[in-house]
Motif scaffolding. Structure first.
Motif, PDB file in Angstrom:
ATOM      1  N   ILE A 153      10.511  -0.158   1.129  1.00 52.18           N
ATOM      2  CA  ILE A 153       9.709   0.937   0.605  1.00 52.18           C
ATOM      3  C   ILE A 153      10.019   1.243  -0.855  1.00 52.18           C
ATOM      4  CG2 ILE A 153      11.190   2.909   1.147  1.00 52.18           C
ATOM      5  CD1 ILE A 153       7.424   2.587   1.792  1.00 52.18           C
ATOM      6  N   ASN A 154      11.194   0.872  -1.296  1.00 55.23           N
ATOM      7  CA  ASN A 154      11.560   1.152  -2.678  1.00 55.23           C
ATOM      8  C   ASN A 154      11.162   0.032  -3.631  1.00 55.23           C
ATOM      9  OD1 ASN A 154      12.817   3.665  -2.149  1.00 55.23           O
ATOM     10  ND2 ASN A 154      14.552   2.562  -1.249  1.00 55.23           N
TER      11      ASN A 154
ATOM     12  N   GLY B 289       0.811  -1.215   0.000  1.00 58.00           N
ATOM     13  CA  GLY B 289       0.000   0.000   0.000  1.00 58.00           C
ATOM     14  C   GLY B 289       0.842   1.261   0.000  1.00 58.00           C
ATOM     15  N   ILE B 290       1.911   1.256   0.785  1.00 61.29           N
ATOM     16  CA  ILE B 290       2.790   2.427   0.869  1.00 61.29           C
ATOM     17  C   ILE B 290       3.524   2.655  -0.443  1.00 61.29           C
ATOM     18  CG2 ILE B 290       4.873   3.319   1.992  1.00 61.29           C
ATOM     19  CD1 ILE B 290       3.819   1.886   4.560  1.00 61.29           C
ATOM     20  N   SER B 291       3.978   1.588  -1.055  1.00 62.16           N
ATOM     21  CA  SER B 291       4.663   1.709  -2.340  1.00 62.16           C
ATOM     22  C   SER B 291       3.728   2.281  -3.398  1.00 62.16           C
ATOM     23  CB  SER B 291       5.173   0.337  -2.788  1.00 62.16           C
ATOM     24  OG  SER B 291       6.118  -0.162  -1.888  1.00 62.16           O
ATOM     25  N   TRP B 292       2.498   1.805  -3.390  1.00 60.78           N
ATOM     26  CA  TRP B 292       1.517   2.310  -4.359  1.00 60.78           C
ATOM     27  C   TRP B 292       1.239   3.788  -4.125  1.00 60.78           C
ATOM     28  CZ3 TRP B 292      -3.331   4.353  -3.191  1.00 60.78           C
ATOM     29  CH2 TRP B 292      -4.143   4.637  -4.303  1.00 60.78           C
ATOM     30  N   LEU B 293       1.058   4.182  -2.853  1.00 63.15           N
ATOM     31  CA  LEU B 293       0.764   5.574  -2.532  1.00 63.15           C
ATOM     32  C   LEU B 293       1.941   6.482  -2.866  1.00 63.15           C
ATOM     33  CD1 LEU B 293      -1.384   7.434  -1.302  1.00 63.15           C
ATOM     34  CD2 LEU B 293      -0.332   7.071   0.929  1.00 63.15           C
ATOM     35  N   ALA B 294       3.153   6.007  -2.629  1.00 64.57           N
ATOM     36  CA  ALA B 294       4.349   6.801  -2.914  1.00 64.57           C
ATOM     37  C   ALA B 294       4.452   7.103  -4.406  1.00 64.57           C
ATOM     38  CB  ALA B 294       5.594   6.056  -2.441  1.00 64.57           C
ATOM     39  N   LEU B 295       4.149   6.112  -5.225  1.00 59.42           N
ATOM     40  CA  LEU B 295       4.181   6.318  -6.675  1.00 59.42           C
ATOM     41  C   LEU B 295       3.051   7.244  -7.125  1.00 59.42           C
ATOM     42  CD1 LEU B 295       5.039   2.735  -7.995  1.00 59.42           C
ATOM     43  CD2 LEU B 295       6.496   4.759  -8.054  1.00 59.42           C
ATOM     44  N   SER B 296       1.871   7.091  -6.515  1.00 59.77           N
ATOM     45  CA  SER B 296       0.714   7.903  -6.899  1.00 59.77           C
ATOM     46  C   SER B 296       0.924   9.380  -6.609  1.00 59.77           C
ATOM     47  CB  SER B 296      -0.540   7.415  -6.167  1.00 59.77           C
ATOM     48  OG  SER B 296      -0.807   6.073  -6.464  1.00 59.77           O
ATOM     49  N   LEU B 297       1.663   9.670  -5.522  1.00 60.68           N
ATOM     50  CA  LEU B 297       1.868  11.061  -5.107  1.00 60.68           C
ATOM     51  C   LEU B 297       3.184  11.646  -5.618  1.00 60.68           C
ATOM     52  CD1 LEU B 297       0.616  10.941  -1.407  1.00 60.68           C
ATOM     53  CD2 LEU B 297      -0.515  12.064  -3.336  1.00 60.68           C
TER      54      LEU B 297
ATOM     55  N   PHE C 245       5.587   8.968   4.590  1.00 60.20           N
ATOM     56  CA  PHE C 245       6.332  10.224   4.499  1.00 60.20           C
ATOM     57  C   PHE C 245       7.801   9.972   4.128  1.00 60.20           C
ATOM     58  CE2 PHE C 245       2.641  11.825   6.656  1.00 60.20           C
ATOM     59  CZ  PHE C 245       2.551  13.151   6.266  1.00 60.20           C
ATOM     60  N   LEU C 246       8.354   8.888   4.628  1.00 56.23           N
ATOM     61  CA  LEU C 246       9.730   8.546   4.253  1.00 56.23           C
ATOM     62  C   LEU C 246       9.816   8.210   2.773  1.00 56.23           C
ATOM     63  CD1 LEU C 246      10.869   6.355   7.305  1.00 56.23           C
ATOM     64  CD2 LEU C 246      11.439   8.744   6.840  1.00 56.23           C
ATOM     65  N   ALA C 247       8.792   7.522   2.260  1.00 55.39           N
ATOM     66  CA  ALA C 247       8.757   7.192   0.833  1.00 55.39           C
ATOM     67  C   ALA C 247       8.645   8.450  -0.023  1.00 55.39           C
ATOM     68  CB  ALA C 247       7.587   6.258   0.534  1.00 55.39           C
ATOM     69  N   ALA C 248       8.048   9.504   0.545  1.00 53.59           N
ATOM     70  CA  ALA C 248       7.910  10.777  -0.168  1.00 53.59           C
ATOM     71  C   ALA C 248       9.161  11.644  -0.047  1.00 53.59           C
ATOM     72  CB  ALA C 248       6.699  11.535   0.360  1.00 53.59           C
TER      73      ALA C 248
END
Length: 497
Positions: free
Chosen positions: A282-283, A139-147, A186-189
């Motif tokens: 996360i990456n 979910g975090i990976s998907w959100l990081a790419l989306s944003l 936030f770290l992914a961003a």
């Protein structure tokens, strides 16, 4: 020479507890008489140093005690705690807290704070189960790419949503659950953990500081002041909007600076340590399977149900804990985790937040020392006397700082309201201002100190993120100064309108 490290949260709280114990030897002990409504028998109970007295539950009784609160505020359940009776303060036999009391205070605090401690532990168990399923990573990976390229939206969105929760139903303790979830996002961003901490904690802080319909502060304080809770709501809405904008701009400026140059982060020395705790895979873009989508949906529903229950159904810690426990079981079933593995992971997840739970208990121990030493009412008595014969502008700002100081010893907003409002709100009548301004000063004073109050939630929040209190102060103090000045201007203008 070895660099001296800033003390841990536990040590800071124990030092504060020791100083509080010393205060009980310095300040005289005293008590106000209290009034409690007995719903079962429909009568008042007046409790004094000497005895208890049963009084008729009518408006005449309240008027005779100089309590300018409508009777229905008691009978309909708005005021359920004992309230202080004006002009009844008496000194009592000193009850100084010694070494044994100091040692026992954290234990008593843990017992008293058992409800929120269990909430934290069960949230830890749920987070452990979620991490095991891999749903967070995907979910975090998907959100990081989306944003990607629009990460600032995350800051605005999270801070605003939590501030809305704070102003409506007092979203505070519940935010403990958000840190393990949002920090990896936030770290992914490409932000640091301080940005995530700020969005969650500052959002909650500004929301509760400017509570509008929050039953645990705005409504109960208005009721205890004898006014309708809608009186003064416009001023609180304006202050909420101003405060939220200031907080978002402050976080955005810091976040942009850190993103451009990570060395500008106030926690740059901990970058690798924090990322190793939260930035798992996360990456790597995890495949978002149907199973993981359902797990994420159940997880999100836990919070939606919690918010609904607390804000509309009168739920409290027992119900919130039950929601997270049921959510963990459902996720375990969907994720096909066998019984033995589920128990092992849940217990380990709860154990990861045990340190946070203990911090909450130790902080409550400070309040225990104050109550057992019987100096809370003494401080309230002298604080109320200090404001006599002040002009309007000086008076309302003095009330702001008095409430900020009192909140160190009484961090509970509802506890502060029922203890102080019957004493403080009548002072407004003599000054010639509305009682709603006392309610506002109470909220703003407690709220401003909440940003840094070590007996509040900040140390528990910092413990989750592994950030020192000194670094938080370095980050947040300029914002606190700005908000204090803005608040003083708003309050000063409001008394002359």
């Amino acid at each position: 020479m070895k660099k001296i490290k800033f003390p841990t949260a536990q040590t800071i709280l124990l030092i504060i507890a020791a100083l509080t114990a010393i205060l009980t030897w310095v300040f005289p002990s005293g008590k106000f008489d209290s009034l409690t409504y007995n719903k079962a028998n429909n009568h008042f109970v007046r409790t004094s140093l000497e005895d208890s007295e049963i009084l008729l539950a009518n408006q005449e009784t309240l008027n005779s005690l100089e309590i300018k609160i409508p009777l229905e505020k008691f009978t309909n359940g708005d005021i359920w705690k004992p309230i202080s009776i004006p002009n009844t303060y008496k000194k009592v036999e000193a009850s100084p807290q010694g070494v044994i009391n100091f040692i026992k205070s954290p234990i008593k605090g843990i017992i008293e704070a058992s409800d929120i401690i269990f909430l934290v532990l069960f949230i830890g168990g749920l987070i452990g189960i979620m991490n095991y399923t891999g749903a967070f990573d995907a979910g975090i990976s998907w959100l990081a790419l989306s944003l990607k390229g629009k990460e600032y939206i995350l800051i605005i969105l999270v801070t605003t949503i939590i501030a809305i929760g704070g102003t409506t139903f007092g979203l505070a303790e519940e935010t403990i659950a958000f840190y393990p979830i949002l920090i990896p996002i936030f770290l992914a961003a490409k932000y640091d953990a301080m940005v995530a901490l700020a969005c969650i904690y500052l959002g909650s802080a500004i929301g509760t500081m400017c509570s509008t319909v929050n039953p645990f502060s705005a409504i109960i304080a208005s009721d205890a002041s004898g006014i309708n809770w809608t009186t003064g709501i416009t001023g609180r809405l304006v202050m909420w909007g101003l405060g939220l904008i200031i907080c978002i701009i402050y976080i955005l400026r810091y976040a942009i600076r850190v993103k451009k140059d990570p060395t500008k982060s106030v926690i740059y020395s901990q970058k690798d340590e924090i990322e190793s705790l939260f930035k798992n895979n996360i990456n790597t873009v995890g495949k978002m399977t149907i199973q993981l989508k359902i797990i994420l949906l159940v997880f999100a529903l836990c919070f939606i149900v919690m918010v609904y229950g607390v804000s509309l159904e009168g739920w409290w810690f027992e119900e919130m804990i039950a929601v997270f426990f049921v959510g963990a079981i459902l996720i375990g079933i969907i994720g096909r985790i066998n019984e033995f593995k589920f128990v092992e992971i849940f217990v380990k997840g709860a154990g990861d937040l045990l340190g946070v739970a203990l911090i909450i208990g130790i902080a409550r121990g400070v309040s225990v020392l104050m109550d057992d030493g019987q100096i809370s009412d003494t401080m309230l008595y002298y604080a109320s006397n200090a404001t006599i014969d002040m002009n309007k502008g000086v008076f309302i700002n003095a009330m702001l700082f008095i409430y900020g100081g009192l909140s160190f010893f009484i961090p509970s907003s509802s506890g502060m309201a029922v203890l102080t409002m019957p004493i403080m709100s009548p002072l407004a009548d003599g000054i010639g201002i509305g009682r709603e301004l006392i309610v506002n000063a109470y909220q703003y004073g407690m709220g401003l100190f909440y940003f840094i109050n070590p007996t509040g939630l900040i140390l528990a929040s910092l413990a989750i993120v592994k950030v020192g209190y000194d670094k938080w102060l370095r980050f947040v103090m300029p914002l606190v100064i700005i908000l204090t000045l803005v608040t003083m201007v708003v309050l000063t203008i409001s008394v002359y309108l």
